[in-house]
Design a protein around this motif. Structure first.
Motif, mmCIF file in Angstrom:
data_model
loop_
_atom_site.group_PDB
_atom_site.id
_atom_site.type_symbol
_atom_site.label_atom_id
_atom_site.label_comp_id
_atom_site.label_asym_id
_atom_site.label_seq_id
_atom_site.Cartn_x
_atom_site.Cartn_y
_atom_site.Cartn_z
ATOM 1 N N VAL A 154 -37.594 -37.100 40.260
ATOM 2 C CA VAL A 154 -36.285 -36.455 40.140
ATOM 3 C C VAL A 154 -36.094 -35.906 38.732
ATOM 4 N N LYS A 155 -36.438 -36.696 37.729
ATOM 5 C CA LYS A 155 -36.265 -36.261 36.343
ATOM 6 C C LYS A 155 -37.135 -35.043 36.032
ATOM 7 N N ILE A 156 -38.362 -35.026 36.580
ATOM 8 C CA ILE A 156 -39.248 -33.880 36.363
ATOM 9 C C ILE A 156 -38.618 -32.613 36.924
ATOM 10 N N CYS A 157 -38.085 -32.709 38.137
ATOM 11 C CA CYS A 157 -37.480 -31.538 38.779
ATOM 12 C C CYS A 157 -36.163 -31.141 38.113
ATOM 13 N N ASP A 158 -35.416 -32.132 37.614
ATOM 14 C CA ASP A 158 -34.175 -31.843 36.894
ATOM 15 C C ASP A 158 -34.442 -30.943 35.687
ATOM 16 N N GLU A 159 -35.542 -31.214 35.002
ATOM 17 C CA GLU A 159 -35.849 -30.520 33.750
ATOM 18 C C GLU A 159 -36.738 -29.298 33.933
ATOM 19 N N ALA A 160 -37.282 -29.109 35.138
ATOM 20 C CA ALA A 160 -38.236 -28.014 35.370
ATOM 21 C C ALA A 160 -37.526 -26.669 35.520
ATOM 22 N N LYS A 161 -38.191 -25.616 35.088
ATOM 23 C CA LYS A 161 -37.679 -24.259 35.268
ATOM 24 C C LYS A 161 -38.155 -23.663 36.593
ATOM 25 N N LEU A 162 -39.244 -24.229 37.122
ATOM 26 C CA LEU A 162 -39.865 -23.672 38.317
ATOM 27 C C LEU A 162 -39.663 -24.555 39.551
ATOM 28 N N ALA A 163 -38.757 -25.521 39.450
ATOM 29 C CA ALA A 163 -38.496 -26.412 40.586
ATOM 30 C C ALA A 163 -37.029 -26.833 40.580
ATOM 31 N N GLY A 164 -36.539 -27.172 41.756
ATOM 32 C CA GLY A 164 -35.162 -27.617 41.860
ATOM 33 C C GLY A 164 -35.072 -29.038 42.386
ATOM 34 N N SER A 165 -34.078 -29.763 41.934
ATOM 35 C CA SER A 165 -33.781 -31.089 42.489
ATOM 36 C C SER A 165 -32.427 -31.001 43.174
ATOM 37 N N ILE A 166 -32.395 -31.435 44.433
ATOM 38 C CA ILE A 166 -31.173 -31.312 45.232
ATOM 39 C C ILE A 166 -30.794 -32.683 45.773
ATOM 40 N N ALA A 167 -29.712 -33.238 45.284
ATOM 41 C CA ALA A 167 -29.265 -34.573 45.694
ATOM 42 C C ALA A 167 -28.354 -34.470 46.904
ATOM 43 N N CYS A 168 -28.623 -35.302 47.912
ATOM 44 C CA CYS A 168 -27.827 -35.318 49.137
ATOM 45 C C CYS A 168 -27.247 -36.718 49.344
ATOM 46 N N TYR A 169 -25.965 -36.851 49.098
ATOM 47 C CA TYR A 169 -25.286 -38.131 49.294
ATOM 48 C C TYR A 169 -24.099 -37.933 50.240
ATOM 49 N N PRO A 170 -23.683 -39.006 50.918
ATOM 50 C CA PRO A 170 -22.548 -38.871 51.841
ATOM 51 C C PRO A 170 -21.338 -38.255 51.155
ATOM 52 N N GLU A 171 -20.662 -37.367 51.869
ATOM 53 C CA GLU A 171 -19.491 -36.715 51.313
ATOM 54 C C GLU A 171 -18.315 -37.678 51.229
ATOM 55 N N THR A 172 -17.493 -37.483 50.193
ATOM 56 C CA THR A 172 -16.239 -38.225 50.109
ATOM 57 C C THR A 172 -15.231 -37.564 51.051
ATOM 58 N N GLU A 173 -14.115 -38.218 51.236
ATOM 59 C CA GLU A 173 -13.082 -37.639 52.101
ATOM 60 C C GLU A 173 -12.631 -36.287 51.561
ATOM 61 N N GLN A 174 -12.557 -36.181 50.219
ATOM 62 C CA GLN A 174 -12.154 -34.911 49.617
ATOM 63 C C GLN A 174 -13.200 -33.831 49.874
ATOM 64 N N ASP A 175 -14.484 -34.225 49.826
ATOM 65 C CA ASP A 175 -15.561 -33.273 50.125
ATOM 66 C C ASP A 175 -15.448 -32.763 51.557
ATOM 67 N N ILE A 176 -15.174 -33.692 52.486
ATOM 68 C CA ILE A 176 -15.056 -33.317 53.892
ATOM 69 C C ILE A 176 -13.895 -32.339 54.078
ATOM 70 N N LYS A 177 -12.780 -32.597 53.406
ATOM 71 C CA LYS A 177 -11.638 -31.689 53.478
ATOM 72 C C LYS A 177 -12.024 -30.302 52.969
ATOM 73 N N GLN A 178 -12.774 -30.271 51.865
ATOM 74 C CA GLN A 178 -13.178 -28.995 51.288
ATOM 75 C C GLN A 178 -14.128 -28.247 52.223
ATOM 76 N N THR A 179 -15.034 -28.995 52.863
ATOM 77 C CA THR A 179 -15.954 -28.381 53.836
ATOM 78 C C THR A 179 -15.174 -27.767 54.992
ATOM 79 N N LEU A 180 -14.174 -28.511 55.481
ATOM 80 C CA LEU A 180 -13.347 -28.001 56.573
ATOM 81 C C LEU A 180 -12.571 -26.753 56.153
#
Length: 344
Positions: free
Chosen positions: A123-149
């Motif tokens: 994760v740290k390697i991808c965080d700092e890389a220019k040629l790669a991405g790190s994408i974190a997927c964690y359960p949404e909070t209630e506020q996130d769900i509202k925003q998605t809706l």
């Protein structure tokens, strides 16, 4: 480079042109897989099924050169090759760093893991890389769900009242696929109507089978036999398969076990409940807390074993409705015993 799942669309040109790979990680298994597949679709613009090859740590242990063999392989039909590496560990970190720094080929790598976290080397390697991405997927909070809706509805010109939005969000968990399905169901129900009110949510979503299923589950765990039997019969009449009911019960039992484990480790009950997916709709919140306070880990383990046996019996040719009803009776009796024994 750190990215959010919601940023993938806007970063598509950069991912296609500049990136050599992406790491998708976190605890939301469904979102991890969905995001990884979205990236593969971005790279595999020709939708060539032969462009994607899967790799795992087991294969890498068996054949240490497997990763580089795939990196250096020539595409049979032209276009960019994609390596879909499932659940890599930090032991792969040095090879991954070497690939990002030194490989001059045209292979794109999608790393996908539900066991890595923000402190992991990959994760740290991808965080700092220019040629790669790190994408974190964690359960949404209630506020996130509202925003998605809100985002999903506003894109097509819908307006939703605040109380309707709160109720809608409370019915949904962090599973984005379910959220999309419920939004589409609501749009169909509304027709040409663009203003969404509380009554619309209650009529369209509140009477859904998922909510009825929840009624049965919470009633069983709290010992309400008459409610269990009433909802059980409704579900059968609607065509809900007993095996589906069993698996829904098992899922809630698993959640109860996780919450109790967190409390045993010293976490406060409210924090343990709030931090354990899926989120509890407000109408069940107080009852769920009573259930958590009443049950114990041994009883939960027994309940899970009961349901596992019921699932096995359902596959043996015996009448599944009778098998499930017996399991529900035992589960409800336990719930009544534990809840009644605990002063609240």
């Amino acid at each position: 480079m750190k990215l959010k799942p919601s940023q993938i669309k806007s970063f598509t040109p950069q991912i296609q042109k500049d990136f050599k790979g992406c790491l998708v990680f976190g605890t939301d298994v469904g979102a991890i897989k969905e995001t990884a597949q979205s990236i593969i679709q971005i790279i595999n613009t020709d939708k060539n099924p032969y462009a994607v090859v899967e790799l795992s740590m087991d294969k890498l242990k068996e054949i240490p050169t497997a990763f580089w063999d795939e990196v250096n392989a020539i595409s049979m039909f032209g276009g960019r090759r994609i390596i879909w590496f499932k659940n890599p560990s930090d032991t792969f970190a040095s090879e991954w760093e070497n690939f990002l720094k030194n490989d001059k080929g045209n292979t794109f790598v999608v790393l996908m893991s539900d066991s890595l976290n923000t402190k992991s080397k990959l994760v740290k390697i991808c965080d700092e890389a220019k040629l790669a991405g790190s994408i974190a997927c964690y359960p949404e909070t209630e506020q996130d769900i509202k925003q998605t809706l809100l985002s999903s509805l506003s894109e097509e010109g819908y307006l939703i009242d605040a109380d309707a939005l709160a109720l809608f969000a409370s019915y949904l968990g962090a599973d984005k696929a379910i959220t999309r399905s419920e939004v589409n169901k609501l749009k169909t129900y509304l027709g040409n109507q663009k203003q969404i009110r509380l009554a619309d949510i209650q009529a369209c979503i509140g009477n859904g089978s998922s909510v009825v299923m929840d009624d049965m589950i919470y009633a069983a765990l709290s010992g309400n036999h008459s409610q269990v039997q009433r909802v059980f019969n409704i579900l059968l009449q609607e065509g809900t398969q007993p095996i589906m009911m069993i698996r829904s019960l098992m899922s809630k039992i698993d959640q109860l076990m996780i919450v109790l484990s967190k409390i045993k480790q010293g976490e406060q009950i409210d924090s343990a409940i709030k931090g354990t997916y899926p989120f509890i709709p407000f109408q069940y919140a107080s009852l769920w807390k009573k259930i958590v306070m009443a049950w114990n880990e041994n009883a939960v383990a027994d309940a899970l074993e009961l349901l596992l046996q019921a699932e096995k019996d359902c596959k043996s040719g015996l009448p599944p409705e009778i098998i499930l009803n017996r399991a529900l009776t035992s589960l409800t009796a336990a719930g009544r015993r534990f809840v009644n024994a605990r002063p609240f």
